[in-house]
Design a protein around this motif. Structure first.
Motif, short mmCIF file in Angstrom:
data_model
loop_
_atom_site.label_atom_id
_atom_site.label_comp_id
_atom_site.label_asym_id
_atom_site.label_seq_id
_atom_site.Cartn_x
_atom_site.Cartn_y
_atom_site.Cartn_z
N GLY A 255 0.82 -1.21 0.00
CA GLY A 255 0.00 0.00 0.00
C GLY A 255 0.85 1.25 0.00
N PHE A 256 1.86 1.27 0.82
CA PHE A 256 2.76 2.43 0.90
C PHE A 256 3.52 2.62 -0.41
N LEU A 257 4.09 1.54 -0.94
CA LEU A 257 4.87 1.65 -2.17
C LEU A 257 3.99 2.04 -3.36
N ALA A 258 2.76 1.55 -3.40
CA ALA A 258 1.84 1.94 -4.47
C ALA A 258 1.56 3.44 -4.41
N HIS A 259 1.42 3.96 -3.20
CA HIS A 259 1.22 5.40 -3.03
C HIS A 259 2.42 6.18 -3.57
N ALA B 32 2.61 8.96 -6.55
CA ALA B 32 3.19 10.28 -6.26
C ALA B 32 4.31 10.62 -7.24
N LEU B 33 5.12 9.63 -7.58
CA LEU B 33 6.22 9.86 -8.53
C LEU B 33 5.72 10.13 -9.95
N SER C 173 8.94 17.67 -3.89
CA SER C 173 8.25 16.43 -3.52
C SER C 173 8.67 15.24 -4.37
N ILE C 174 9.32 15.51 -5.51
CA ILE C 174 9.74 14.40 -6.39
C ILE C 174 10.84 13.58 -5.72
N PRO C 175 11.96 14.18 -5.31
CA PRO C 175 12.96 13.36 -4.60
C PRO C 175 12.48 12.90 -3.23
N LEU C 176 11.58 13.67 -2.60
CA LEU C 176 11.07 13.27 -1.29
C LEU C 176 10.31 11.95 -1.37
#
Length: 289
Positions: free
Chosen positions: A50-54, A58-59, A158-161
């Motif tokens: 779930g976290f990685l899908a988010h 985002a990326l 937010s991209i590298p974040l």
């Protein structure tokens, strides 16, 4: 993109439909990515699907938002306009970007943050809700002049974040993977440095500058000159409060980032490992607006 501009410029209904369609698309991509991570990927990628899908969504979104923001913001800085134009005028890029922001927050980011424990933080949730409200109001139109900056330009950090957050210590298996894999570790280190530079430049310096020298004077001017339309006075006052709140939040996050930078500089060359740049910052909440 030009087709979306033409449609949204002539119909508020299409703006809302566009927001719903885009938000649904984001949620669909998230679900597909969740399935891939959970069922098809080896450890440690299958531990937190779930976290990685988010982070995958985002990326995909952040570069799009940043590109649209720069495309809309830079020309506006050399175009003459009045405070009333900047607060109540319509701007083509904003007519697209505002529905994208509102739709993605309401139908993807907020629901997934509530459902995935590793994504939830009270400050982040409050930010998402407030920013979604602004995104909806902007479609009426309102504050469209500033949408490319606050919804696009500053999202470059937010991209590298999005990468840095994957290897945060609160995800121990992924952090260990970054330490053991040279390529992954190099990517993480590069993104940490890039995140720090972009954050300081855009959110520590440029964000307060735009708020204090452009947005707040425009809002105060509209109120003082009686240009606020019926029913919009409350929105202007709400925006004034929100802008100051977001500005102080950026400065607070900046204090944490700069503190970690100074700590890294002081320990440079020593054998002791330093705390990851984003550790204290992300333990509070993620600075994504």
């Amino acid at each position: 993109l030009m087709g979306c501009l033409e449609i949204c410029a002539h119909s508020r209904t299409w703006c809302f439909l566009f927001a719903v369609a885009f938000g649904t698309a984001c949620l669909s991509v998230h679900c597909v990515a969740h399935f891939i991570f959970a069922r098809l990927c080896p450890p440690p990628l299958n531990r937190e699907p779930g976290f990685l899908a988010h982070q995958v969504v985002a990326l995909l979104l952040m570069p799009l938002f940043a590109w649209l923001g720069c495309l809309g913001w830079l020309p506006l800085q050399i175009s003459p306009s009045t405070p009333e134009d900047r607060i109540f005028g319509t701007f083509p890029i904003s007519e697209v970007l505002a529905p994208l922001i509102a739709g993605s927050l309401l139908l993807w980011d907020i629901p997934t943050s509530l459902l995935v424990p590793k994504l939830y933080a009270r400050a982040t949730m409050a930010h998402h809700v407030a920013f979604a409200v602004i995104g909806i109001i902007s479609m009426y139109p309102y504050l469209q002049y500033y949408v490319p900056f606050f919804g696009g330009v500053i999202e470059m950090s937010s991209i590298p974040l999005a990468v840095v957050d994957v290897f945060h210590p609160k995800h121990p298996e992924l952090e260990t993977w970054a330490r053991q894999n040279a390529c992954v570790g190099l990517l993480n280190a590069f993104c940490r440095v890039l995140f720090a530079l972009l954050f300081v430049a855009l959110r520590t310096i440029y964000f307060p500058w735009v708020v204090l020298t452009q947005m707040l004077p425009d809002l105060v001017s509209v109120l003082m000159q009686g240009h606020a339309r019926m029913g919009m006075v409350a929105a202007v006052v709400f925006t004034l409060s929100l802008a100051l709140g977001f500005m102080f939040l950026q400065l607070y996050w900046s204090k944490l980032v700069i503190g970690q930078l100074l700590k890294a500089v002081r320990t440079l060359g020593s054998q002791q490992s330093t705390q990851p740049l984003e550790n204290e910052l992300l333990s509070e909440s993620s600075p994504d607006d």
